[in-house]
Design a protein around this motif. Structure first.
Motif, PDB file in Angstrom:
ATOM      1  N   ASP A 165       0.851  -1.404   0.033  1.00  0.00           N
ATOM      2  CA  ASP A 165       0.140   0.079  -0.180  1.00  0.00           C
ATOM      3  C   ASP A 165       0.700   1.376   0.124  1.00  0.00           C
ATOM      4  OD1 ASP A 165       0.727  -0.459   2.514  1.00  0.00           O
ATOM      5  OD2 ASP A 165      -0.910   0.274   3.669  1.00  0.00           O
ATOM      6  N   GLY A 166       1.996   1.230   0.191  1.00  0.00           N
ATOM      7  CA  GLY A 166       2.863   2.245  -0.161  1.00  0.00           C
ATOM      8  C   GLY A 166       4.172   2.254   0.479  1.00  0.00           C
ATOM      9  N   VAL A 167       5.150   3.382   0.574  1.00  0.00           N
ATOM     10  CA  VAL A 167       6.475   3.332   1.231  1.00  0.00           C
ATOM     11  C   VAL A 167       6.306   4.336   2.347  1.00  0.00           C
ATOM     12  CG1 VAL A 167       8.693   4.210   0.649  1.00  0.00           C
ATOM     13  CG2 VAL A 167       7.507   3.192  -1.176  1.00  0.00           C
ATOM     14  N   TYR A 168       6.941   3.712   3.287  1.00  0.00           N
ATOM     15  CA  TYR A 168       6.795   4.419   4.648  1.00  0.00           C
ATOM     16  C   TYR A 168       8.122   4.869   5.156  1.00  0.00           C
ATOM     17  CZ  TYR A 168       1.943   2.641   4.589  1.00  0.00           C
ATOM     18  OH  TYR A 168       0.617   2.429   4.303  1.00  0.00           O
ATOM     19  N   VAL A 169       8.219   6.037   5.383  1.00  0.00           N
ATOM     20  CA  VAL A 169       9.615   6.610   5.707  1.00  0.00           C
ATOM     21  C   VAL A 169       9.615   7.217   7.187  1.00  0.00           C
ATOM     22  CG1 VAL A 169      11.526   8.013   4.987  1.00  0.00           C
ATOM     23  CG2 VAL A 169      10.012   7.028   3.297  1.00  0.00           C
ATOM     24  N   LYS A 170      10.490   6.805   8.011  1.00  0.00           N
ATOM     25  CA  LYS A 170      10.521   7.494   9.432  1.00  0.00           C
ATOM     26  C   LYS A 170      12.135   8.086   9.348  1.00  0.00           C
ATOM     27  CE  LYS A 170      10.781   6.365  14.268  1.00  0.00           C
ATOM     28  NZ  LYS A 170      10.638   5.382  15.329  1.00  0.00           N
ATOM     29  N   GLN A 171      12.056   9.581   9.643  1.00  0.00           N
ATOM     30  CA  GLN A 171      13.253  10.087   9.709  1.00  0.00           C
ATOM     31  C   GLN A 171      13.321  11.474  10.544  1.00  0.00           C
ATOM     32  OE1 GLN A 171      14.276  11.084   5.716  1.00  0.00           O
ATOM     33  NE2 GLN A 171      12.221  11.476   4.786  1.00  0.00           N
ATOM     34  N   GLN A 172      14.478  11.728  10.770  1.00  0.00           N
ATOM     35  CA  GLN A 172      14.663  12.992  11.688  1.00  0.00           C
ATOM     36  C   GLN A 172      15.053  13.877  10.840  1.00  0.00           C
ATOM     37  OE1 GLN A 172      16.920  12.370  15.291  1.00  0.00           O
ATOM     38  NE2 GLN A 172      16.116  10.302  15.233  1.00  0.00           N
ATOM     39  N   PHE A 173      14.614  15.528  10.935  1.00  0.00           N
ATOM     40  CA  PHE A 173      14.782  16.516  10.377  1.00  0.00           C
ATOM     41  C   PHE A 173      15.618  17.576  11.270  1.00  0.00           C
ATOM     42  CE2 PHE A 173      11.594  14.505   7.784  1.00  0.00           C
ATOM     43  CZ  PHE A 173      12.053  14.759   6.508  1.00  0.00           C
ATOM     44  N   ALA A 174      16.503  18.249  10.633  1.00  0.00           N
ATOM     45  CA  ALA A 174      17.172  19.301  11.844  1.00  0.00           C
ATOM     46  C   ALA A 174      16.088  20.316  12.379  1.00  0.00           C
ATOM     47  CB  ALA A 174      18.376  20.066  10.990  1.00  0.00           C
ATOM     48  N   ASP A 175      15.160  20.704  11.504  1.00  0.00           N
ATOM     49  CA  ASP A 175      14.166  21.540  11.743  1.00  0.00           C
ATOM     50  C   ASP A 175      12.977  21.417  10.656  1.00  0.00           C
ATOM     51  OD1 ASP A 175      15.013  23.123   9.588  1.00  0.00           O
ATOM     52  OD2 ASP A 175      16.545  24.028  10.694  1.00  0.00           O
ATOM     53  N   ARG A 176      12.000  22.261  11.113  1.00  0.00           N
ATOM     54  CA  ARG A 176      10.888  22.152  10.155  1.00  0.00           C
ATOM     55  C   ARG A 176      10.901  22.651   8.930  1.00  0.00           C
ATOM     56  NH1 ARG A 176       5.641  21.603  12.892  1.00  0.00           N
ATOM     57  NH2 ARG A 176       5.852  21.541  15.009  1.00  0.00           N
ATOM     58  N   ASP A 177      11.796  23.533   8.835  1.00  0.00           N
ATOM     59  CA  ASP A 177      12.364  24.164   7.472  1.00  0.00           C
ATOM     60  C   ASP A 177      13.052  23.085   6.547  1.00  0.00           C
ATOM     61  OD1 ASP A 177      11.561  26.602   7.793  1.00  0.00           O
ATOM     62  OD2 ASP A 177      13.649  27.356   8.478  1.00  0.00           O
ATOM     63  N   GLU A 178      13.871  22.179   6.785  1.00  0.00           N
ATOM     64  CA  GLU A 178      14.270  20.840   6.248  1.00  0.00           C
ATOM     65  C   GLU A 178      13.326  20.047   6.125  1.00  0.00           C
ATOM     66  OE1 GLU A 178      17.593  20.217   5.095  1.00  0.00           O
ATOM     67  OE2 GLU A 178      17.913  22.138   5.584  1.00  0.00           O
ATOM     68  N   PHE A 179      12.323  19.726   6.839  1.00  0.00           N
ATOM     69  CA  PHE A 179      11.228  18.880   6.609  1.00  0.00           C
ATOM     70  C   PHE A 179      10.464  19.576   5.359  1.00  0.00           C
ATOM     71  CE2 PHE A 179       6.421  18.193   6.815  1.00  0.00           C
ATOM     72  CZ  PHE A 179       6.496  16.832   6.602  1.00  0.00           C
ATOM     73  N   ALA A 180      10.104  20.910   5.387  1.00  0.00           N
ATOM     74  CA  ALA A 180       9.412  21.544   4.319  1.00  0.00           C
ATOM     75  C   ALA A 180      10.042  21.411   3.017  1.00  0.00           C
ATOM     76  CB  ALA A 180       9.063  23.066   4.639  1.00  0.00           C
ATOM     77  N   THR A 181      11.408  21.324   2.998  1.00  0.00           N
ATOM     78  CA  THR A 181      12.317  21.200   1.775  1.00  0.00           C
ATOM     79  C   THR A 181      11.965  19.797   1.206  1.00  0.00           C
ATOM     80  OG1 THR A 181      13.838  22.988   2.565  1.00  0.00           O
ATOM     81  CG2 THR A 181      14.633  21.497   0.963  1.00  0.00           C
ATOM     82  N   TRP A 182      12.121  19.027   2.118  1.00  0.00           N
ATOM     83  CA  TRP A 182      11.971  17.656   1.839  1.00  0.00           C
ATOM     84  C   TRP A 182      10.740  17.440   1.234  1.00  0.00           C
ATOM     85  CZ3 TRP A 182       8.887  13.802   3.281  1.00  0.00           C
ATOM     86  CH2 TRP A 182       9.086  12.491   3.190  1.00  0.00           C
ATOM     87  N   ARG A 183       9.481  17.839   1.708  1.00  0.00           N
ATOM     88  CA  ARG A 183       8.463  17.559   1.304  1.00  0.00           C
ATOM     89  C   ARG A 183       8.182  18.289   0.033  1.00  0.00           C
ATOM     90  NH1 ARG A 183       4.567  20.377   5.056  1.00  0.00           N
ATOM     91  NH2 ARG A 183       5.200  22.070   3.945  1.00  0.00           N
ATOM     92  N   GLU A 184       8.731  19.406  -0.268  1.00  0.00           N
ATOM     93  CA  GLU A 184       8.438  19.900  -1.393  1.00  0.00           C
ATOM     94  C   GLU A 184       9.186  19.219  -2.888  1.00  0.00           C
ATOM     95  OE1 GLU A 184       6.268  22.364  -2.341  1.00  0.00           O
ATOM     96  OE2 GLU A 184       5.705  21.940  -0.100  1.00  0.00           O
ATOM     97  N   LEU A 185      10.436  18.833  -2.424  1.00  0.00           N
ATOM     98  CA  LEU A 185      11.326  18.182  -3.285  1.00  0.00           C
ATOM     99  C   LEU A 185      10.558  16.947  -3.845  1.00  0.00           C
ATOM    100  CD1 LEU A 185      14.122  17.512  -4.779  1.00  0.00           C
ATOM    101  CD2 LEU A 185      14.779  16.297  -2.553  1.00  0.00           C
ATOM    102  N   HIS A 186       9.745  16.246  -2.892  1.00  0.00           N
ATOM    103  CA  HIS A 186       8.909  14.984  -3.382  1.00  0.00           C
ATOM    104  C   HIS A 186       7.674  15.237  -3.955  1.00  0.00           C
ATOM    105  CE1 HIS A 186      11.837  13.128  -0.639  1.00  0.00           C
ATOM    106  NE2 HIS A 186      11.496  11.860  -1.093  1.00  0.00           N
TER     107      HIS A 186
END
Length: 184
Positions: free
Chosen positions: A78-99
Motif C-alpha cells: 500500500d505504499g512506502v513508509y519513511v521514518k526520519q529525523q530533520f534538523a528543523d521544520r524548514d528542512e522537513f518543508a524542503t524535503w516535502r516540496e522536493l518530493h
C-alpha cells in the motif's frame, strides 16, 4: 553511506520474513537491480546489498545535502513508509516540496519535536517520560500492581485522562521504536 558522483546507486536492504524465495526471485527478475549480495542472515532477518542499474539522478546531490537522517524505509503493497529525523521544520518543508515537485505524494503521519537527551527515548516527550518513570517507581507496572492510575495521576498532580494519554502515547512510541520498527 556516501554515493559516488557517477555510476550505480547502492542500497542496503534489511528484510524480515519466514521465507526469502520470493524476494530473491524479485531481485533476480528486477530490471533495475544489477546485482544483489546477501551480506548476513540471522534467523528470519537478512541484510542485502543491492547495486542498481539506475545511475545517480541529478537531484540526488540535493537529497544527500539535506539535513535529515532516514531511520527506516518500509515498502509494502500500500505504499512506502519513511521514518526520519530533520534538523528543523524548514528542512522537513524542503524535503516535502522536493518530493511533491517530483510527483511523489507525501502524507505526514506524525510530527514531533524531541528535546530529550536520552537517545534511546527520542520521540518520547519529557512529560511522557516523567509519567512512565513515575508510574514505574510507584509500582503501577509491577505484578501484582502496587499503585493505581489514580495514584500516579495524584503524584504528578494531573488529571486521570492526561496521565492515560501520556502513558498510551509513550507506550505506543516505545513499541513502535523498539519492536515494530525492527520487523522491517
Amino acid at each position: 553511506m556516501e554515493q559516488p558522483h557517477t555510476g550505480p546507486l547502492v542500497l542496503f536492504i534489511r528484510a524480515t520474513g519466514p521465507s526469502f524465495d520470493g524476494l530473491d526471485a524479485t531481485f533476480e527478475d528486477a530490471s533495475f537491480v544489477e546485482n544483489h549480495v546477501l551480506i548476513s542472515e540471522v534467523g528470519t532477518m537478512r541484510l542485502y546489498q543491492l547495486i542498481l542499474t539506475i545511475r545517480r539522478p541529478p537531484f540526488l546531490e540535493e537529497i544527500v545535502l539535506q539535513k535529515r537522517f532516514p531511520e527506516s524505509v518500509t515498502i509494502r503493497a500500500d505504499g512506502v513508509y519513511v521514518k526520519q529525523q530533520f534538523a528543523d521544520r524548514d528542512e522537513f518543508a524542503t524535503w516535502r516540496e522536493l518530493h511533491r515537485d517530483a510527483g511523489i505524494s507525501v502524507h505526514l503521519d506524525r510530527l514531533y519535536e524531541s528535546t530529550s537527551t536520552d537517545t534511546d527515548l527520542i520521540g518520547v516527550s519529557d512529560k511522557q517520560r516523567e509519567a512512565l518513570l513515575t508510574a514505574y517507581e510507584l509500582g503501577y507496572f509491577a505484578v501484582p500492581q502496587h499503585a493505581s492510575l489514580e495514584d500516579v495521576a495524584a503524584e504528578l498532580d494531573i488529571s486521570l485522562s492526561a496521565l492515560a494519554e501520556r502513558l498510551h502515547r509513550a507506550q505506543a512510541h516505545l513499541i513502535e521504536h523498539f519492536f515494530h520498527a525492527n520487523r522491517y
